[in-house]
Design a protein around this motif. Structure first.
Motif, short mmCIF file in Angstrom:
data_model
loop_
_atom_site.label_atom_id
_atom_site.label_comp_id
_atom_site.label_asym_id
_atom_site.label_seq_id
_atom_site.Cartn_x
_atom_site.Cartn_y
_atom_site.Cartn_z
N SER A 54 40.23 6.26 62.12
CA SER A 54 39.47 5.72 60.99
C SER A 54 38.55 6.78 60.39
N ASN A 55 37.93 7.63 61.22
CA ASN A 55 37.08 8.70 60.71
C ASN A 55 37.87 9.69 59.87
N ILE A 56 39.06 10.04 60.34
CA ILE A 56 39.90 10.98 59.61
C ILE A 56 40.30 10.38 58.26
N LEU A 57 40.69 9.11 58.27
CA LEU A 57 41.11 8.46 57.02
C LEU A 57 39.95 8.35 56.03
N GLU A 58 38.76 8.06 56.52
CA GLU A 58 37.61 7.88 55.64
C GLU A 58 37.04 9.19 55.12
N SER A 59 37.17 10.27 55.88
CA SER A 59 36.53 11.52 55.48
C SER A 59 37.49 12.53 54.86
N GLY A 60 38.78 12.24 54.89
CA GLY A 60 39.75 13.20 54.41
C GLY A 60 39.89 13.21 52.90
N THR A 61 40.45 14.29 52.39
CA THR A 61 40.78 14.37 50.97
C THR A 61 42.05 13.56 50.75
N VAL A 62 42.39 13.35 49.49
CA VAL A 62 43.63 12.61 49.19
C VAL A 62 44.82 13.31 49.83
N GLY A 63 44.85 14.63 49.74
CA GLY A 63 45.97 15.38 50.31
C GLY A 63 46.08 15.25 51.81
N THR A 64 44.96 15.40 52.52
CA THR A 64 45.01 15.29 53.98
C THR A 64 45.29 13.86 54.41
N THR A 65 44.77 12.90 53.63
CA THR A 65 45.06 11.49 53.96
C THR A 65 46.53 11.19 53.76
N LEU A 66 47.11 11.66 52.66
CA LEU A 66 48.55 11.47 52.43
C LEU A 66 49.36 12.10 53.56
N GLU A 67 48.97 13.30 53.95
CA GLU A 67 49.69 13.99 55.02
C GLU A 67 49.62 13.22 56.33
N LEU A 68 48.44 12.70 56.66
CA LEU A 68 48.27 11.93 57.89
C LEU A 68 49.05 10.62 57.83
N ILE A 69 48.92 9.88 56.74
CA ILE A 69 49.63 8.60 56.63
C ILE A 69 51.13 8.82 56.70
N CYS A 70 51.64 9.84 55.99
CA CYS A 70 53.07 10.12 56.04
C CYS A 70 53.51 10.53 57.44
N GLY A 71 52.69 11.29 58.14
CA GLY A 71 53.00 11.65 59.52
C GLY A 71 53.03 10.44 60.43
N ILE A 72 52.07 9.55 60.24
CA ILE A 72 52.03 8.32 61.05
C ILE A 72 53.24 7.45 60.72
N LEU A 73 53.64 7.43 59.46
CA LEU A 73 54.85 6.69 59.09
C LEU A 73 56.08 7.27 59.81
N ASP A 74 56.16 8.61 59.90
CA ASP A 74 57.23 9.22 60.69
C ASP A 74 57.22 8.67 62.11
N ASP A 75 56.02 8.62 62.70
CA ASP A 75 55.89 8.18 64.09
C ASP A 75 56.25 6.71 64.26
N LEU A 76 55.77 5.85 63.35
CA LEU A 76 56.06 4.42 63.44
C LEU A 76 57.54 4.13 63.16
N ALA A 77 58.12 4.85 62.20
CA ALA A 77 59.55 4.67 61.91
C ALA A 77 60.38 5.11 63.13
N ASN A 78 59.97 6.20 63.77
CA ASN A 78 60.68 6.64 64.97
C ASN A 78 60.44 5.71 66.15
N GLY A 79 59.30 5.04 66.17
CA GLY A 79 59.08 4.00 67.17
C GLY A 79 60.09 2.87 67.01
N ALA A 80 60.36 2.50 65.75
CA ALA A 80 61.35 1.44 65.48
C ALA A 80 62.76 1.91 65.85
N VAL A 81 63.07 3.17 65.54
CA VAL A 81 64.39 3.71 65.90
C VAL A 81 64.55 3.72 67.41
N ALA A 82 63.52 4.15 68.14
CA ALA A 82 63.59 4.19 69.60
C ALA A 82 63.81 2.80 70.17
#
Length: 160
Positions: A54-82
């Motif tokens: 939550s701290n990272i999401l609240e304090s990040g720039t739009v670019g870093t937030t996009l990068e984090l959210i997209c990375g987490i989406l990779d992780d959650l999508a791979n959780g579903a694949v697993a």
């Protein structure tokens, strides 16, 4: 961040358990699943402490937030694949095993306009985006220690 309950702005949210969720990316549904595999990967993205999310999401720039959210989406999508692949191997689901999403898949395929929807999907999938209402018969108190101290000083000054 406590993964059971937390506040974001003026709203309170509660973890409601492991959730299978879907997002639509370029017209195709992508399943998301928050399991141990995803949790470990997300924890690494948060510097070793998922409580920093939550701290990272609240304090990040739009670019870093996009990068984090997209990375987490990779992780959650791979959780579903697993999960799907495990279910197929164990005979709990029919079909073929799926390929894992490569790191950076969502960075390459998502657009900035998707950020709000995808952030909501991430929080919902992780059980962090479930808004709840506190029942009327439950008294909720938030104590602000600094405010209590200031009011005590004011009251002390009035008595003098």
């Amino acid at each position: 961040m406590d993964l059971t309950t937390y506040k974001r702005g003026s709203k309170a949210y509660r973890k409601v358990g492991i959730v299978m969720n879907k997002i639509t990316l370029n017209g195709k549904d992508v399943e998301l699943y928050y399991n141990v595999k995803a949790t470990i990967a997300i924890t690494e993205r948060c510097g070793g402490d998922i409580g920093n999310l939550s701290n990272i999401l609240e304090s990040g720039t739009v670019g870093t937030t996009l990068e984090l959210i997209c990375g987490i989406l990779d992780d959650l999508a791979n959780g579903a694949v697993a999960k799907h692949n495990c279910d197929v191997v164990m005979g709990l689901a029919s079909g073929e095993k799926k390929n894992f999403f490569p790191n950076g898949f969502f960075l390459a395929n998502a657009s900035a306009k998707d950020l709000n929807d995808f952030t909501g999907a991430v929080l919902d999938t992780m059980g962090l985006g479930s808004e709840y209402t506190i029942p009327e018969n439950v008294k909720v108190e938030e104590k602000d220690i600094d405010l209590i101290e200031i009011e005590a000083e004011k009251n002390k000054g009035k008595k003098s």
